[in-house]
Design an enzyme around this catalytic site. Structure first.
Site, PDB file in Angstrom:
ATOM      1  N   TYR A 287      -1.772   0.079  10.624  1.00  7.32           N
ATOM      2  CA  TYR A 287      -2.033  -0.574   9.328  1.00  7.32           C
ATOM      3  C   TYR A 287      -0.796  -0.490   8.436  1.00  7.32           C
ATOM      4  CZ  TYR A 287      -3.700  -0.902   4.479  1.00  7.32           C
ATOM      5  OH  TYR A 287      -3.842  -1.224   3.148  1.00  7.32           O
TER       6      TYR A 287
ATOM      7  N   GLU B 276       0.153   3.650   1.695  1.00 10.14           N
ATOM      8  CA  GLU B 276       0.195   4.111   3.091  1.00 10.14           C
ATOM      9  C   GLU B 276       1.577   3.887   3.692  1.00 10.14           C
ATOM     10  OE1 GLU B 276      -2.133   5.560   5.241  1.00 10.14           O
ATOM     11  OE2 GLU B 276      -3.353   5.923   3.474  1.00 10.14           O
TER      12      GLU B 276
ATOM     13  N   SER C 100       0.815  -1.221   0.000  1.00 10.77           N
ATOM     14  CA  SER C 100       0.000   0.000   0.000  1.00 10.77           C
ATOM     15  C   SER C 100       0.842   1.261   0.000  1.00 10.77           C
ATOM     16  CB  SER C 100      -0.884  -0.006   1.256  1.00 10.77           C
ATOM     17  OG  SER C 100      -1.454   1.260   1.463  1.00 10.77           O
TER      18      SER C 100
HETATM   19  P1  NDP Z   1     -11.395  -4.855   1.503  1.00  8.91           P
HETATM   20  O1  NDP Z   1     -11.394  -4.330   2.895  1.00  8.91           O
HETATM   21  O2  NDP Z   1     -12.547  -4.529   0.605  1.00  8.91           O
HETATM   22  O3  NDP Z   1     -11.288  -6.462   1.568  1.00  8.91           O
HETATM   23  C1  NDP Z   1     -10.533  -7.101   2.555  1.00  8.91           C
HETATM   24  C2  NDP Z   1     -10.734  -8.589   2.425  1.00  8.91           C
HETATM   25  O4  NDP Z   1      -9.954  -9.278   3.409  1.00  8.91           O
HETATM   26  C3  NDP Z   1     -12.178  -9.062   2.619  1.00  8.91           C
HETATM   27  O5  NDP Z   1     -12.465 -10.095   1.689  1.00  8.91           O
HETATM   28  C4  NDP Z   1     -12.144  -9.627   4.024  1.00  8.91           C
HETATM   29  O6  NDP Z   1     -13.124 -10.611   4.268  1.00  8.91           O
HETATM   30  C5  NDP Z   1     -10.775 -10.262   4.018  1.00  8.91           C
HETATM   31  N1  NDP Z   1     -10.278 -10.582   5.353  1.00  8.91           N
HETATM   32  C6  NDP Z   1     -10.119  -9.746   6.405  1.00  8.91           C
HETATM   33  N2  NDP Z   1      -9.630 -10.421   7.464  1.00  8.91           N
HETATM   34  C7  NDP Z   1      -9.467 -11.707   7.069  1.00  8.91           C
HETATM   35  C8  NDP Z   1      -9.006 -12.882   7.699  1.00  8.91           C
HETATM   36  N3  NDP Z   1      -8.593 -12.868   8.979  1.00  8.91           N
HETATM   37  N4  NDP Z   1      -8.969 -14.035   6.999  1.00  8.91           N
HETATM   38  C9  NDP Z   1      -9.374 -14.067   5.717  1.00  8.91           C
HETATM   39  N5  NDP Z   1      -9.842 -12.991   5.053  1.00  8.91           N
HETATM   40  C10 NDP Z   1      -9.884 -11.824   5.733  1.00  8.91           C
HETATM   41  O7  NDP Z   1     -10.014  -4.405   0.838  1.00  8.91           O
HETATM   42  P2  NDP Z   1      -9.714  -3.970  -0.686  1.00  8.91           P
HETATM   43  O8  NDP Z   1     -10.322  -4.964  -1.590  1.00  8.91           O
HETATM   44  O9  NDP Z   1      -9.994  -2.526  -0.857  1.00  8.91           O
HETATM   45  O10 NDP Z   1      -8.130  -4.102  -0.720  1.00  8.91           O
HETATM   46  C11 NDP Z   1      -7.499  -5.344  -1.052  1.00  8.91           C
HETATM   47  C12 NDP Z   1      -6.105  -5.366  -0.429  1.00  8.91           C
HETATM   48  O11 NDP Z   1      -5.338  -4.300  -0.981  1.00  8.91           O
HETATM   49  C13 NDP Z   1      -6.058  -5.179   1.072  1.00  8.91           C
HETATM   50  O12 NDP Z   1      -4.981  -5.941   1.574  1.00  8.91           O
HETATM   51  C14 NDP Z   1      -5.776  -3.697   1.236  1.00  8.91           C
HETATM   52  O13 NDP Z   1      -5.162  -3.421   2.475  1.00  8.91           O
HETATM   53  C15 NDP Z   1      -4.845  -3.471   0.073  1.00  8.91           C
HETATM   54  N6  NDP Z   1      -4.820  -2.126  -0.478  1.00  8.91           N
HETATM   55  C16 NDP Z   1      -5.988  -1.525  -0.841  1.00  8.91           C
HETATM   56  C17 NDP Z   1      -5.967  -0.263  -1.373  1.00  8.91           C
HETATM   57  C18 NDP Z   1      -7.236   0.398  -1.815  1.00  8.91           C
HETATM   58  O14 NDP Z   1      -7.205   1.597  -2.089  1.00  8.91           O
HETATM   59  N7  NDP Z   1      -8.347  -0.311  -1.921  1.00  8.91           N
HETATM   60  C19 NDP Z   1      -4.699   0.485  -1.553  1.00  8.91           C
HETATM   61  C20 NDP Z   1      -3.517  -0.305  -1.237  1.00  8.91           C
HETATM   62  C21 NDP Z   1      -3.596  -1.548  -0.695  1.00  8.91           C
HETATM   63  P3  NDP Z   1     -14.631 -10.216   4.805  1.00  8.91           P
HETATM   64  O15 NDP Z   1     -15.423  -9.907   3.558  1.00  8.91           O
HETATM   65  O16 NDP Z   1     -15.049 -11.456   5.496  1.00  8.91           O
HETATM   66  O17 NDP Z   1     -14.475  -9.028   5.710  1.00  8.91           O
HETATM   67  P1  GDP Z   2      -6.774   5.703   3.428  1.00 10.27           P
HETATM   68  O1  GDP Z   2      -5.945   6.580   2.563  1.00 10.27           O
HETATM   69  O2  GDP Z   2      -6.504   4.243   3.209  1.00 10.27           O
HETATM   70  O3  GDP Z   2      -6.721   6.058   4.870  1.00 10.27           O
HETATM   71  O4  GDP Z   2      -8.279   5.875   2.881  1.00 10.27           O
HETATM   72  P2  GDP Z   2      -9.568   6.604   3.492  1.00 10.27           P
HETATM   73  O5  GDP Z   2     -10.544   6.714   2.388  1.00 10.27           O
HETATM   74  O6  GDP Z   2     -10.022   5.932   4.743  1.00 10.27           O
HETATM   75  O7  GDP Z   2      -9.040   8.047   3.913  1.00 10.27           O
HETATM   76  C1  GDP Z   2      -8.486   8.920   2.957  1.00 10.27           C
HETATM   77  C2  GDP Z   2      -8.298  10.287   3.588  1.00 10.27           C
HETATM   78  O8  GDP Z   2      -9.587  10.871   3.823  1.00 10.27           O
HETATM   79  C3  GDP Z   2      -7.564  10.310   4.939  1.00 10.27           C
HETATM   80  O9  GDP Z   2      -6.630  11.359   4.915  1.00 10.27           O
HETATM   81  C4  GDP Z   2      -8.662  10.606   5.932  1.00 10.27           C
HETATM   82  O10 GDP Z   2      -8.213  11.315   7.105  1.00 10.27           O
HETATM   83  C5  GDP Z   2      -9.565  11.499   5.098  1.00 10.27           C
HETATM   84  N1  GDP Z   2     -10.945  11.585   5.622  1.00 10.27           N
HETATM   85  C6  GDP Z   2     -11.598  12.735   5.932  1.00 10.27           C
HETATM   86  N2  GDP Z   2     -12.810  12.450   6.424  1.00 10.27           N
HETATM   87  C7  GDP Z   2     -12.927  11.114   6.436  1.00 10.27           C
HETATM   88  C8  GDP Z   2     -13.969  10.237   6.844  1.00 10.27           C
HETATM   89  O11 GDP Z   2     -15.029  10.628   7.309  1.00 10.27           O
HETATM   90  N3  GDP Z   2     -13.743   8.898   6.676  1.00 10.27           N
HETATM   91  C9  GDP Z   2     -12.570   8.418   6.159  1.00 10.27           C
HETATM   92  N4  GDP Z   2     -12.415   7.109   5.990  1.00 10.27           N
HETATM   93  N5  GDP Z   2     -11.558   9.240   5.785  1.00 10.27           N
HETATM   94  C10 GDP Z   2     -11.735  10.570   5.929  1.00 10.27           C
END
Ligand code: NDP
Ligand code: GDP
Length: 333
Positions: free
Chosen positions: A151, A129, A127
């Protein structure tokens, strides 16, 4: 027929990746953690119309024995480790769980692959992040990391372990350092989806205001469908490497609000309120990625603009709140 295993298949990226792999002719298996709410699990896969085309297997990322059993049973050609506790804000409330799932969980998958299926190609969902308190104005593969949340620290551990398994055991393990990517399937707690859902509620008279935290932060937002294509491309390369995936454009939360409310003809300033309760203990103020390596080596580039994505997300949330299902097929690139 090639076989893929996706952890996190019920999440945003897992669903889009499963769709892409099915379209490519893969047999797609997904790790599913047990839930008492089994009836609502798989909602995203159902939304894309592929729930009955993937094979879901019970297991948990924190349970090495289930990882070994599943990888050994399926013997996949490709493993995509997308499962995580993925919400930054929650990671301060649950730092140990985040470390166990997001950090150690990745190592469980690496171990399972190393022990029972070492020839499988491995993708780790890293990520942006990890760049956190940014050390360079534009972040690339060579930018030093500075994680700012439990995270991000957990992701950094998983990232370096992926590099370590590649270098120690010769595994084909790649880490995609993906900047934020969104879609109508984004979790409702993330800011983009929270905003588009809020816009839909307000437009339909179901809510009067939307509470947000820091409006000044900026993010490099792309579309999840484009980003899962980059994951797949990484595993098609002869050599495993790490890649930044980003659009190269950063936008503030404030401007995102203006775009989303503007899409339905509303002025965001009349409806958005800020709350100190939603500020984070430490903020990542700016993220802006340089995906030159991916553009050059993977021939990857984003196809969806932020404007198009905002429109797609607002329309999908309007449709949800009107009690209809949006038609994702019509919005596919
Ligand atoms: P989501 O939060 O939408 O999905 C997370 C998934 O992980 C879900 O299927 C969840 O299952 C599963 N999960 C959580 N805990 C466990 C566990 N203990 N065992 C098995 N499965 C588990 O994430 P995204 O699809 O948005 O992101 C995919 C990956 O990419 C993540 O690792 C995220 O951190 C990373 N990422 C995402 C970014 C983004 O902008 N979206 C940016 C950079 C990295 P359940 O449905 O049961 O909760
Ligand atoms: P992140 O980049 O993975 O933390 O994705 P988020 O969508 O959770 O947050 C993106 C940015 O939006 C961060 O800088 C947050 O502090 C800002 N933000 C401002 N208001 C909110 C809110 O109500 N919810 C979330 N999730 N983020 C917020």
């Amino acid at each position: 027929m090639r076989t893929a295993l996706i952890t996190g298949i019920t999440g945003q990226d897992g669903a889009y990746l499963a769709q892409l792999l099915l379209d490519q002719g893969y047999a797609v298996h997904g790790l599913l953690r047990r839930s008492a709410s089994a009836d609502v699990i798989g909602e995203r896969l159902r939304w894309l119309g592929i729930l009955d085309r993937v094979k879901l297997v019970d297991g948990d990322l924190m349970d090495l024995s289930s990882a070994i059993r599943i990888v050994g049973g399926i013997k996949p050609d490709e493993v995509y480790n997308l499962a995580a506790q993925s919400f930054v804000a929650a990671s301060w409330q649950q730092p140990l769980l985040t470390g166990a799932v997001t950090g150690m969980g990745a190592v469980n998958m690496l171990e399972a692959v190393r022990i029972v299926c070492p020839q499988a190609r491995f993708y780790q969902a890293s990520s942006s992040e990890m760049f956190g308190k940014i050390q360079q104005a534009v972040q690339s593969e060579s930018t030093p990391f500075y994680p700012r949340s439990p995270y991000a620290a957990a992701k950094l551990y998983a990232h370096w372990m992926t590099v370590n398994y590649r270098e120690s055991f010769g595994m084909h393990a790649s880490s995609g350092i993906l900047f934020n990517h969104e879609s109508p399937l984004r979790g409702i707690e993330f800011v983009t989806r929270k905003v588009t859902d809020g816009v839909a509620r307000i437009k339909l008279g179901l809510a009067r205001e939307l509470q947000l935290g820091n409006l000044d932060a900026t993010r490099d937002w792309g579309h999840a469908r484009d980003y899962v294509r980059a994951m797949w491309l990484m595993l098609q390369q002869d050599e495993a490497q790490d890649y930044v995936i980003a659009t190269g454009r950063t936008t503030s939360i404030r401007d995102f609000c203006a775009m989303a409310f503007g899409h339905v003809g509303l002025d965001w300033q009349e409806f958005v309120r800020t709350s100190a309760d939603l500020l984070r203990p430490a903020e990542v103020e700016v993220l802006l990625g340089d995906a030159t390596k991916a553009r050059t080596k993977l021939r990857w580039q984003p196809s969806v603009t932020l404007e198009t994505m905002v429109a797609e997300m607002v329309e999908a949330d309007l449709a949800r709140h009107r009690g209809r299902t949006a038609a994702p097929v019509a919005t596919r690139a």
